[in-house]
Write an enzyme that holds these catalytic residues in place. Structure first.
Site, PDB file in Angstrom:
ATOM      1  N   LYS A 119       1.830  -0.571 -10.942  1.00  0.00           N
ATOM      2  CA  LYS A 119       0.984  -1.677 -11.430  1.00  0.00           C
ATOM      3  C   LYS A 119       1.071  -1.815 -12.939  1.00  0.00           C
ATOM      4  O   LYS A 119       1.073  -2.929 -13.461  1.00  0.00           O
ATOM      5  CB  LYS A 119      -0.469  -1.472 -11.004  1.00  0.00           C
ATOM      6  CG  LYS A 119      -0.680  -1.718  -9.528  1.00  0.00           C
ATOM      7  CD  LYS A 119      -2.135  -1.700  -9.167  1.00  0.00           C
ATOM      8  CE  LYS A 119      -2.304  -1.840  -7.668  1.00  0.00           C
ATOM      9  NZ  LYS A 119      -3.668  -1.637  -7.231  1.00  0.00           N
ATOM     10  N   LYS A 204       5.302  -3.123   0.703  1.00  0.00           N
ATOM     11  CA  LYS A 204       4.052  -3.068   1.468  1.00  0.00           C
ATOM     12  C   LYS A 204       3.390  -4.448   1.502  1.00  0.00           C
ATOM     13  O   LYS A 204       3.451  -5.182   0.525  1.00  0.00           O
ATOM     14  CB  LYS A 204       3.131  -2.064   0.763  1.00  0.00           C
ATOM     15  CG  LYS A 204       1.857  -1.752   1.481  1.00  0.00           C
ATOM     16  CD  LYS A 204       0.938  -0.912   0.596  1.00  0.00           C
ATOM     17  CE  LYS A 204       0.298  -1.753  -0.485  1.00  0.00           C
ATOM     18  NZ  LYS A 204      -0.755  -1.054  -1.241  1.00  0.00           N
ATOM     19  N   LYS A 207      -2.735  -7.084  -0.491  1.00  0.00           N
ATOM     20  CA  LYS A 207      -3.606  -8.253  -0.634  1.00  0.00           C
ATOM     21  C   LYS A 207      -3.577  -8.870  -2.018  1.00  0.00           C
ATOM     22  O   LYS A 207      -3.928 -10.023  -2.182  1.00  0.00           O
ATOM     23  CB  LYS A 207      -5.046  -7.922  -0.209  1.00  0.00           C
ATOM     24  CG  LYS A 207      -5.744  -6.850  -1.026  1.00  0.00           C
ATOM     25  CD  LYS A 207      -7.204  -6.756  -0.616  1.00  0.00           C
ATOM     26  CE  LYS A 207      -7.625  -5.370  -0.158  1.00  0.00           C
ATOM     27  NZ  LYS A 207      -7.335  -4.281  -1.078  1.00  0.00           N
TER      28      LYS A 207
HETATM   29  P1  TYM Z   1      -6.944  -0.924  -0.429  1.00  0.00           P
HETATM   30  O1  TYM Z   1      -8.102  -1.810  -0.662  1.00  0.00           O
HETATM   31  O2  TYM Z   1      -5.641  -1.280  -1.082  1.00  0.00           O
HETATM   32  O3  TYM Z   1      -6.651  -0.804   1.103  1.00  0.00           O
HETATM   33  C1  TYM Z   1      -7.676  -0.478   2.030  1.00  0.00           C
HETATM   34  C2  TYM Z   1      -7.084   0.347   3.168  1.00  0.00           C
HETATM   35  O4  TYM Z   1      -6.022  -0.376   3.794  1.00  0.00           O
HETATM   36  C3  TYM Z   1      -4.829   0.410   3.788  1.00  0.00           C
HETATM   37  N1  TYM Z   1      -3.690  -0.488   3.616  1.00  0.00           N
HETATM   38  C4  TYM Z   1      -2.626  -0.526   4.425  1.00  0.00           C
HETATM   39  N2  TYM Z   1      -2.320   0.170   5.534  1.00  0.00           N
HETATM   40  C5  TYM Z   1      -1.144  -0.115   6.134  1.00  0.00           C
HETATM   41  N3  TYM Z   1      -0.291  -1.069   5.701  1.00  0.00           N
HETATM   42  C6  TYM Z   1      -0.547  -1.796   4.593  1.00  0.00           C
HETATM   43  N4  TYM Z   1       0.274  -2.725   4.193  1.00  0.00           N
HETATM   44  C7  TYM Z   1      -1.779  -1.530   3.898  1.00  0.00           C
HETATM   45  N5  TYM Z   1      -2.355  -2.065   2.798  1.00  0.00           N
HETATM   46  C8  TYM Z   1      -3.517  -1.398   2.626  1.00  0.00           C
HETATM   47  C9  TYM Z   1      -4.981   1.347   2.601  1.00  0.00           C
HETATM   48  O5  TYM Z   1      -4.160   2.492   2.753  1.00  0.00           O
HETATM   49  C10 TYM Z   1      -6.454   1.657   2.661  1.00  0.00           C
HETATM   50  O6  TYM Z   1      -6.713   2.675   3.595  1.00  0.00           O
HETATM   51  N6  TYM Z   1      -7.727   3.006  -3.418  1.00  0.00           N
HETATM   52  C11 TYM Z   1      -8.080   2.390  -2.147  1.00  0.00           C
HETATM   53  C12 TYM Z   1      -9.550   2.085  -1.988  1.00  0.00           C
HETATM   54  C13 TYM Z   1     -10.442   3.251  -2.187  1.00  0.00           C
HETATM   55  C14 TYM Z   1     -10.647   4.312  -1.252  1.00  0.00           C
HETATM   56  C15 TYM Z   1     -11.623   5.153  -1.859  1.00  0.00           C
HETATM   57  C16 TYM Z   1     -10.091   4.604   0.000  1.00  0.00           C
HETATM   58  C17 TYM Z   1     -11.246   3.498  -3.254  1.00  0.00           C
HETATM   59  N7  TYM Z   1     -11.981   4.636  -3.058  1.00  0.00           N
HETATM   60  C18 TYM Z   1     -12.043   6.322  -1.206  1.00  0.00           C
HETATM   61  C19 TYM Z   1     -10.522   5.777   0.623  1.00  0.00           C
HETATM   62  C20 TYM Z   1     -11.484   6.608   0.034  1.00  0.00           C
HETATM   63  C21 TYM Z   1      -7.349   1.076  -2.043  1.00  0.00           C
HETATM   64  O7  TYM Z   1      -6.929   0.506  -3.014  1.00  0.00           O
HETATM   65  O8  TYM Z   1      -7.321   0.577  -0.777  1.00  0.00           O
END
Ligand code: TYM
Length: 339
Positions: A119, A204, A207
């Site tokens: 990023k 990947k 969003k």
């Molecule tokens: P985020 O918001 O990007 O994504 C949320 C969840 O969706 C999963 N995910 C995917 N899984 C499969 N294929 C994809 N293309 C895909 N895109 C997203 C992510 O792995 C995630 O499980 N840093 C985290 C948010 C966060 C978090 C936490 C998660 C903040 N604090 C504590 C767990 C525990 C994030 O950016 O997720």
């Protein structure tokens, strides 16, 4: 102590309101929260809005997306009678503990995070500046997880490195200051732990990507979903095989189909004679998965006070759970007790 645990495992996971929720979010994370985690564990699911401020953001959009994410989690089937759903910024303990995590992590450790490197490079290429919070993001994520004595963190593949860092920080803190934190572990779905962009199957499905033609959103209408699948990039050749290295586009379609229908991608590959037939089948499977979510989302949007109530109760419970452990961490590092 005030934060001893029950016999059920504690689960925590989060989703960041930086864009509309995608099929990747659903198949990689949310669906398992709904089907498995909320039933077998004491589970907390959080819309992590503070994390959305790590990149250039529009306040009104973050507010709207935070509400929409919470509503979609409920529409997907999270049941407030079974689990706790809340918004991160409404529980102060996350930011409070994040500072102690920054004091536990090293600069080098944070700079090694793949998501930071990617990023920051993207931002640099655009000529923009990188917010300091993008670097310290994993410290806040560790705080999210550790504040609750979490055993398991159900996430997609892309979060593995962040959860590994969280484990390191928990262990380091405990060794230096005493046993305050549980050391958590990441769990992943068997298939679709990394759903790829339909137009660019080596990236990947994310969003916050600017190019949206290969991203399926949970709120996409059926025809939009079909269109995106029909235009999915497949590979040269025509034989349907499950080979992630050689045929990433086809493998991605098989993963999505398998995840939606409960089959195995290798087995499903044998059932399709052409890429076209596979695309149509994957599209229809996704349309069927999204249909009830969209319908329930529309119902919930008509009743915002219900969603507000769920979030209020969720934040209250989360606060009560996190507070004693964060207080203990403050005391352990040598800070005076709350005045
Ligand atoms: P985020 O918001 O990007 O994504 C949320 C969840 O969706 C999963 N995910 C995917 N899984 C499969 N294929 C994809 N293309 C895909 N895109 C997203 C992510 O792995 C995630 O499980 N840093 C985290 C948010 C966060 C978090 C936490 C998660 C903040 N604090 C504590 C767990 C525990 C994030 O950016 O997720």
């Amino acid at each position: 102590m005030g934060y001893t645990k029950t016999s059920r495992p504690r689960i925590f996971s989060g989703i960041k309101p930086t864009g509309h929720l995608t099929l990747g979010n659903y198949l990689g994370a949310v669906r398992r929260w709904v089907r498995e985690d909320q039933h077998r564990a004491d589970a907390l699911f959080c819309v992590v809005d503070l994390h959305a401020l790590t990149v250039e953001h529009d306040p009104a959009r973050v507010r709207r997306l935070t509400r929409q994410a919470a509503t979609l989690l409920l529409a997907s089937g999270l049941d407030p009678a079974l689990c706790t759903v809340f918004v991160q910024s409404q529980v102060d303990e996350h930011a409070r503990l994040s500072y102690l995590m920054e004091c536990t992590a090293t600069d080098g450790e944070l700079r090694r995070m793949i998501q930071y490197k990617e990023k920051a490079a993207r931002e640099g290429a655009r000529g923009g500046s990188v917010r300091l919070s993008l670097l310290t993001y994993p410290a806040l994520m560790a705080a999210d997880i550790l504040a609750y004595g979490t055993d398991e963190v159900p996430v997609g593949d892309d979060q593995t490195q962040h959860v590994e860092l969280t484990r390191d920080l928990a262990q380091r803190f405990n060794q230096r200051y005493g046993p305050v934190f549980t050391v958590p572990r990441a769990t992943h779905p068997e298939v679709a732990a990394r759903v790829m962009d339909l137009r660019d199957p080596v990236s990947k499905m994310g969003k916050s990507h600017a190019e949206t033609a290969g991203i399926v959103y949970l709120l996409d209408e059926a025809d939009a979903v079909r269109r995106k699948f029909i235009r999915a990039v497949t590979d040269s050749g025509s034989e349907v095989r499950y080979d992630r290295m050689e045929q990433p586009g086809v493998a991605n379609l098989l993963d999505v189909l398998a995840s939606c229908t409960g089959g195995k991608p290798e087995v499903l590959a044998e059932e399709y004679a052409s890429y076209g037939a596979l695309k149509l089948a994957a599209a229809e499977a996704v349309v069927e998965v999204l249909r009830p979510i969209r319908a329930r989302h529309a119902e919930l949007c008509a009743d915002p006070s219900y969603v507000d109530g769920v979030l209020r109760a969720g934040a209250e419970r989360a606060r009560g759970l996190a507070r004693p452990r964060v207080d203990a961490a403050y005391a352990a590092v040598g800070l005076l007790p709350p005045a």
